[in-house]
Design a protein around this motif. Structure first.
Motif, short mmCIF file in Angstrom:
data_model
loop_
_atom_site.label_atom_id
_atom_site.label_comp_id
_atom_site.label_asym_id
_atom_site.label_seq_id
_atom_site.Cartn_x
_atom_site.Cartn_y
_atom_site.Cartn_z
N ASP A 434 30.12 43.52 43.75
CA ASP A 434 29.91 42.18 44.30
C ASP A 434 30.97 41.93 45.36
N MET A 435 30.94 40.74 45.93
CA MET A 435 31.82 40.47 47.07
C MET A 435 33.30 40.47 46.67
N TYR A 436 33.60 40.26 45.40
CA TYR A 436 35.00 40.23 44.97
C TYR A 436 35.44 41.58 44.38
N SER A 437 34.50 42.35 43.85
CA SER A 437 34.80 43.68 43.32
C SER A 437 33.77 44.63 43.91
N GLN A 438 34.06 45.09 45.10
CA GLN A 438 33.04 45.78 45.88
C GLN A 438 32.79 47.21 45.42
N GLN A 439 33.55 47.67 44.44
CA GLN A 439 33.28 48.98 43.85
C GLN A 439 32.62 48.83 42.48
N GLY A 440 32.32 47.59 42.09
CA GLY A 440 31.79 47.33 40.76
C GLY A 440 32.93 47.31 39.75
N GLN A 441 32.60 46.94 38.52
CA GLN A 441 33.61 46.88 37.46
C GLN A 441 33.10 47.59 36.21
#
Length: 715
Positions: A434-441
């Motif tokens: 997503d825009m805040y965790s662009q590598q996914g979590q």
């Protein structure tokens, strides 16, 4: 297509199997683009769900798996769990040898019973394993009370099959939310709020004091971090969102001196505990970061001394009743705790693999005293947390403590050790980019298997929610979308290569509502991120509040949403634990830290330009409503204006973060980091980085100013 080809070669058939198992074959990413799930990911997820398929499977294997999945319902006499809303009828299919009779009855949790009427529903019989199977349809009556009941099917050949029958509320109700009433409360990471009497982190007694400070200023609830149990050995897990179980609580929150049995100690023993207290606090007394390991090392010794002091008859009777009510789940957790402590590892493979069998029996016998100690810790911790909630309501809060429910549990925790069959193997939960965790979590938490939950009658979910609400008047469900779907990530793959697995949300939400209704509690769902509109509508219709965070509430042009456009059925917030305190956010600390930690995918200057634009639009919107007037507002003025803005929304609940109330700047948590940032270890501080103790809160000018604003606006 050649039947010996790899299963991944027939993508249409593979997607058919995925859809039969409620596994998503594609998803919309945060940029609005449709992404297809890779065949390898689908195969691994389907295998974890129990389908007889893996990466070595052929198209023929895949075809057989599809056939079995299509016949799954017909192979069951009756579904393992039936969920029906209160006051509604429900049709239940029952499968029997074709041409034979069957009767169905219901048995209430209070022992009452009755028959279910058979309905005239013709369904074509099916050939299953060489035999013709017919379907009869029965109706669950609409007069059954809320509760946990049973359905019993008796077949002509004498066989009996049963199912859990759960009657749940159609909509959750609570006095605090009736007739458009609005109220406000405070959000705090309780471990970060310390007093002069704390043992290095905030505890249950500090929680009671904090609740009183907030209640005296008009707050009706205090939302805290999850207090689920952590491992008993060092190093401790700092994140409250990665517990070993969500059923039991963390004894690190116990205040030893407040245990009644402390009075039974000799003067020398009390002096020894005072020395342990000094060791827990450390030197200097106010350290830059919280040290759970130092706290627990000292507190564990103190608790052992108090435990050994014994109990009066009535206290022992209370303890025994607590143990009895905890049943096998408490017994297994205490056994796991004793084993982990004695072996100095959570990896019990090859030592005692599960709570069954000879090895576990020997451990129960050889470590009986240690096992009783861990049961006692749960009793004491529960008592003190319950007392904090009691204080909150006694000093005026209409809701009291609002508990937080984590998404999942540690992969080597007690919950998985006790009942591994409940969890999907080789899977972990997370989120797509997503825009805040662009590598996914990847949150490193194994997901519950939706199939196993149904087979267990959703009792694991019931017991978890029931336990959390034992010491609270409300529950916030972190990532409530997990009751609908979870992002499953196969082991060894990046977070971006997962897929969504869907759960029976009618059952999952229904169980939560039933337990909340019985506890007289409010339910809030953290429904941030990419959420289908129907999900929010569904939760609202069921009486579950959503969450609206100022920075995420934007109109189609990217501007802050007008207050009147906010949802009424939600908790409105300016700040949450995954964002920096607002004073830090408006200065762009989130971009600075993400850049320093290597978490940014976009160019840092572009990110900073985006931050500046966001703040320009924010200030303009605040001025539009007369909440900012001067040319160069201070951080304090912007923070108060933002909360005044939240108060203008129709949101049923408004929450003020304690970090914002005192001017803190440092984040409690940086999503996507582990060792790069001291997550969950930052004490509550003021704008200058000086720690703010509980004793200082009542006279804190910034806090009193913000809380006065909210109290005068919302009450």
């Amino acid at each position: 297509m050649d039947e010996t080809s790899p299963a991944s070669a027939d993508i249409d058939l593979l997607r058919r199997l995925a859809q039969l198992n409620s596994v998503s074959v594609d998803y919309w990413d945060y940029r609005g683009q449709l992404q297809q799930v890779a065949p390898e990911s689908l195969i691994k997820v389907l295998s974890a769900l129990g389908e007889d398929i893996d990466l070595s499977s052929t198209v023929a294997d895949l075809r057989s798996a599809v056939e079995r999945a299509q016949q799954r319902q017909w192979r069951q006499t009756i579904a393992p769990t039936v969920v029906v809303r209160h006051g509604k009828c429900c049709e239940v299919p029952v499968h029997v040898p074709d041409g034979t009779w069957v009767t169905v009855s219901w048995i209430g949790e209070d022992g009452t019973s009755g028959d279910c009427a058979q309905l005239d529903r013709w369904v074509e019989p099916q050939w299953i394993d060489g035999a013709l199977v017919g379907r009869a349809t029965f109706e669950v009556p609409d007069h059954l009370p809320l509760g946990w009941h049973r359905l019993v099917a008796t077949l002509e050949d004498g066989r009996v099959a049963s199912a859990a029958l759960i009657v749940v509320p159609d909509k959750l109700t609570h006095p605090s939310l009736q007739n458009g009433k609005r109220t406000w409360g405070v959000n705090a990471q309780m471990y970060s709020v310390r007093s002069q009497s704390s043992w290095g982190i905030g505890d249950a007694v500090d929680l009671a004091d904090l609740a009183a400070v907030c209640a005296d200023r008009g707050a009706d609830f205090l939302l805290i971090n999850p207090v689920h149990a952590s491992q008993p050995t060092l190093p401790l897990e700092n994140s409250p969102y990665l517990p070993v179980t969500r059923r039991w609580v963390n004894p690190i929150y116990i205040r030893p001196e407040s245990i009644p049995e402390y009075a039974l100690l000799t003067q020398d023993q009390q002096a020894a505990i005072e020395e342990l207290h000094r060791q827990a606090v450390g030197e200097p007394e106010s350290s830059d970061l919280l040290d759970r390991d130092r706290c627990w090392k000292a507190k564990r010794q103190a608790l052992e001394m108090i435990f050994e002091a014994g109990r009066s008859y009535h206290r022992d009777s209370l303890f025994r009743r607590f143990v009895e009510s905890g049943g096998s789940d408490l017994a297994n957790f205490a056994l796991w705790s004793a084993l982990v402590e004695s072996n100095s590892t959570m990896d019990l493979a090859g030592l005692v693999d599960n709570p069954l069998g000879t090895a576990a029996d020997l451990a129960r016998s050889g470590q009986a005293r240690e096992i009783e100690f861990w049961k006692w810790c749960q009793w004491v911790a529960s008592e003190q947390l319950s007392q904090a909630h009691h204080v909150a309501t006694q000093v005026g809060m209409s809701i009291g403590i609002m508990a937080d429910l984590a998404v999942g549990v540690h992969p080597q925790g007690s919950e998985i050790w006790s009942k591994p069959e409940l969890f999907a193997p080789q899977m972990s939960v997370g989120s797509p980019p997503d825009m805040y965790s662009q590598q996914g979590q990847n949150w490193s938490q194994p997901p519950w298997s939706p199939r196993r939950l149904a087979e267990e009658g959703y009792e694991p979910l019931r017991d978890m929610v029931r336990a959390v609400l034992a010491n609270a008047g409300a529950i916030r469900i972190d990532h409530i979308l997990g009751l609908f779907r979870l992002w499953w990530i196969p082991s060894g793959q990046p977070a971006s290569e997962g897929t969504y697995v869907y759960y029976d949300h009618e059952a999952m939400v229904g169980v939560v509502l039933l337990e909340a209704q019985r506890a007289g509690a409010v339910v809030i769902g953290e429904d941030l991120g990419v959420v289908e509109p129907w999900v929010r509508d569904y939760l609202r219709e069921r009486g579950v509040l959503g969450t609206a965070v100022f920075w995420f509430e934007k109109d189609s042009a990217g501007w802050p949403l007008h207050p009147s456009d906010y949802r009424q059925a939600c908790l409105a917030a300016v700040n949450i634990h995954d964002l920096p305190p607002t004073a830090g956010y408006i200065e762009g600390i989130q971009t600075t830290l993400r850049d320093e930690l290597g978490l940014l995918v976009d160019d840092v200057e572009l990110a900073r330009a985006s931050d500046r634009l966001e703040m320009e639009q924010t200030e303009q919107r605040l001025r539009e409503y007369g909440l900012l007037t001067g040319p160069n507002p201070t951080p304090k003025e912007i923070v108060e204006a933002l909360y005044a803005y939240a108060a203008k929304t129709p949101a049923a609940l408004v929450v003020a973060s304690l970090v914002d109330a005192v001017g803190d700047r440092r984040p409690q948590n940086m999503p996507g980091t582990h060792l790069e940032y001291p997550n969950w270890r930052v004490p509550l501080c003021d704008q200058d980085g000086h720690e703010v103790r509980i004793e200082d809160l009542s006279s804190n000018e910034r806090l009193n100013s913000l809380f006065s604003l909210l109290s005068s606006t919302l009450q």
